[in-house]
Motif scaffolding. Structure first.
Motif, mmCIF file in Angstrom:
data_model
loop_
_atom_site.group_PDB
_atom_site.id
_atom_site.type_symbol
_atom_site.label_atom_id
_atom_site.label_comp_id
_atom_site.label_asym_id
_atom_site.label_seq_id
_atom_site.Cartn_x
_atom_site.Cartn_y
_atom_site.Cartn_z
ATOM 1 N N ARG A 33 0.835 -1.209 0.000
ATOM 2 C CA ARG A 33 0.000 0.000 0.000
ATOM 3 C C ARG A 33 0.868 1.255 0.000
ATOM 4 O O ARG A 33 1.632 1.483 0.950
ATOM 5 C CB ARG A 33 -0.912 -0.004 1.223
ATOM 6 C CG ARG A 33 -1.965 -1.102 1.164
ATOM 7 C CD ARG A 33 -2.849 -1.145 2.382
ATOM 8 N NE ARG A 33 -3.163 0.172 2.921
ATOM 9 C CZ ARG A 33 -3.637 0.364 4.145
ATOM 10 N NH1 ARG A 33 -3.831 -0.655 4.956
ATOM 11 N NH2 ARG A 33 -3.918 1.583 4.559
ATOM 12 N N ASP A 71 0.313 4.201 0.750
ATOM 13 C CA ASP A 71 0.100 5.126 1.858
ATOM 14 C C ASP A 71 0.818 4.689 3.141
ATOM 15 O O ASP A 71 0.819 5.425 4.127
ATOM 16 C CB ASP A 71 -1.396 5.303 2.127
ATOM 17 C CG ASP A 71 -2.078 4.014 2.564
ATOM 18 O OD1 ASP A 71 -1.768 2.947 1.998
ATOM 19 O OD2 ASP A 71 -2.934 4.075 3.462
ATOM 20 N N ARG A 82 6.619 3.794 1.322
ATOM 21 C CA ARG A 82 7.253 5.073 0.980
ATOM 22 C C ARG A 82 8.770 5.015 1.158
ATOM 23 O O ARG A 82 9.522 5.497 0.314
ATOM 24 C CB ARG A 82 6.664 6.209 1.816
ATOM 25 C CG ARG A 82 5.242 6.577 1.416
ATOM 26 C CD ARG A 82 4.772 7.872 2.072
ATOM 27 N NE ARG A 82 4.939 7.909 3.521
ATOM 28 C CZ ARG A 82 4.050 7.446 4.403
ATOM 29 N NH1 ARG A 82 2.909 6.909 3.984
ATOM 30 N NH2 ARG A 82 4.277 7.531 5.696
#
Length: 153
Positions: free
Chosen positions: A44, A46, A51
């Protein structure tokens, strides 16, 4: 995520039970390593793990996802655990609950990882001490992406 010892100075020298290596040593690790196994990598975008891994991949590092519930993340084959990885690993980056850290550290020792990096908020002094006794550099409660930006650029 909970810390094992909230009051400990995580910036202290590498001789301290829960201390981190000095910035120069962390920078040297980041400059010399090429392969990072991300334990607990999410698919994911998010999520922090995604990230951080995307940032590191963008900086030229080889990212190896470790997630037993996925077959592939970021176009890279996922492995269920560190022991399943068939190539050398320079850094094991941990994005798991603190209770999972001892098992991950055991696996990191088993594959002879060069360093173990516990992400922001993760501290497990007993596991860190065991890894250091096995000759593995340990960084606790630091974001690999943030440290890369600060130390390497």
């Amino acid at each position: 995520m909970k810390r094992e010892n909230e009051k400990e100075d995580l910036n202290s020298g590498s001789d301290a039970p829960g201390g981190n290596p000095p910035g120069e040593e962390m920078a040297a690790i980041l400059k010399s390593c090429r392969t990072i196994a991300v334990v607990g990598l999410s698919d994911r975008p998010d999520r922090a793990s995604y990230r951080v891994a995307a940032y590191l991949k963008g900086k030229g590092y080889r990212i190896i996802p470790v997630n037993p519930t996925r077959k592939e993340i970021m176009g890279e084959k996922c492995y269920p655990n560190l022991a399943s990885i068939t190539e050398p690993v320079d850094i094991v980056d941990i994005f798991r609950d603190v209770d999972a850290i001892p098992e991950v550290v055991e696996e990191a020792i088993g594959i002879k990882a060069g360093a173990i990096w516990m992400q922001l908020g993760l501290v497990h002094n007993e596991a860190a001490k065991k890894a250091r006794s096995a000759g593995i550099c340990v960084v606790q409660s630091r974001c690999l992406m943030v440290e890369h930006k600060n130390l390497v650029g």
